[in-house]
Motif scaffolding. Structure first.
Motif, PDB file in Angstrom:
ATOM      1  N   VAL A  54     -44.020  -8.683   2.800  1.00 28.27           N
ATOM      2  CA  VAL A  54     -45.259  -8.682   2.034  1.00 28.27           C
ATOM      3  C   VAL A  54     -45.796 -10.111   1.930  1.00 28.27           C
ATOM      4  N   SER A  58     -49.443 -11.237   3.100  1.00 26.40           N
ATOM      5  CA  SER A  58     -50.345 -11.936   2.191  1.00 26.40           C
ATOM      6  C   SER A  58     -50.845 -13.240   2.818  1.00 26.40           C
ATOM      7  N   VAL A  61     -50.520 -10.131  -4.898  1.00 20.09           N
ATOM      8  CA  VAL A  61     -49.285  -9.366  -4.743  1.00 20.09           C
ATOM      9  C   VAL A  61     -48.709  -9.085  -6.117  1.00 20.09           C
TER      10      VAL A  61
END
Length: 122
Positions: free
Chosen positions: A25, A29, A41
């Motif tokens: 993630v 991002s 996030v």
């Protein structure tokens, strides 16, 4: 449609508390930021709650919420997705569970999209 504001979410997993952010993630991002796509996030494995998630949705007003899914506890994101859909926000799911069981996830979770494997270009 090109999404301009994306909220990335890592849902909680029963019995798992993370001490570090998920790198996948984080990579996503960074890629979004480098491509001028505003993103935030919320990693619920770090202790954030569903209430925190919905506060972030209300505050950030994303065009789409991206949710990472692991097979362990996959039903938890399903419940979160149902609640997000009540706010009329698009949802995309990715991660290991979504990559392997994409058809079942798309039908069972009420998500709008499922991303297989790497999500940067999707």
């Amino acid at each position: 449609m090109r999404y301009k504001r994306i909220l990335l979410c890592i849902p909680p997993m029963k019995g798992i508390i993370s001490f570090y952010p998920w790198t996948g993630v984080g990579y996503l991002s960074t890629w979004l930021s480098e491509n001028n796509i505003e993103n935030e996030v919320i990693d619920m494995t770090l202790g954030y709650t569903v209430k925190d998630l919905f506060h972030k949705i209300d505050e950030f007003c994303p065009d789409i919420v991206g949710i990472s899914m692991m097979t362990r506890g996959y039903h938890v994101p399903y419940e979160i997705i149902s609640k997000i859909k009540e706010k009329n926000v698009a949802v995309v799911v990715g991660g290991p569970h979504a990559s392997i069981f994409r058809k079942q996830v798309l039908v069972g979770s009420k998500a709008d999209f499922v991303v297989k494997l790497e999500g940067e270009y999707a």
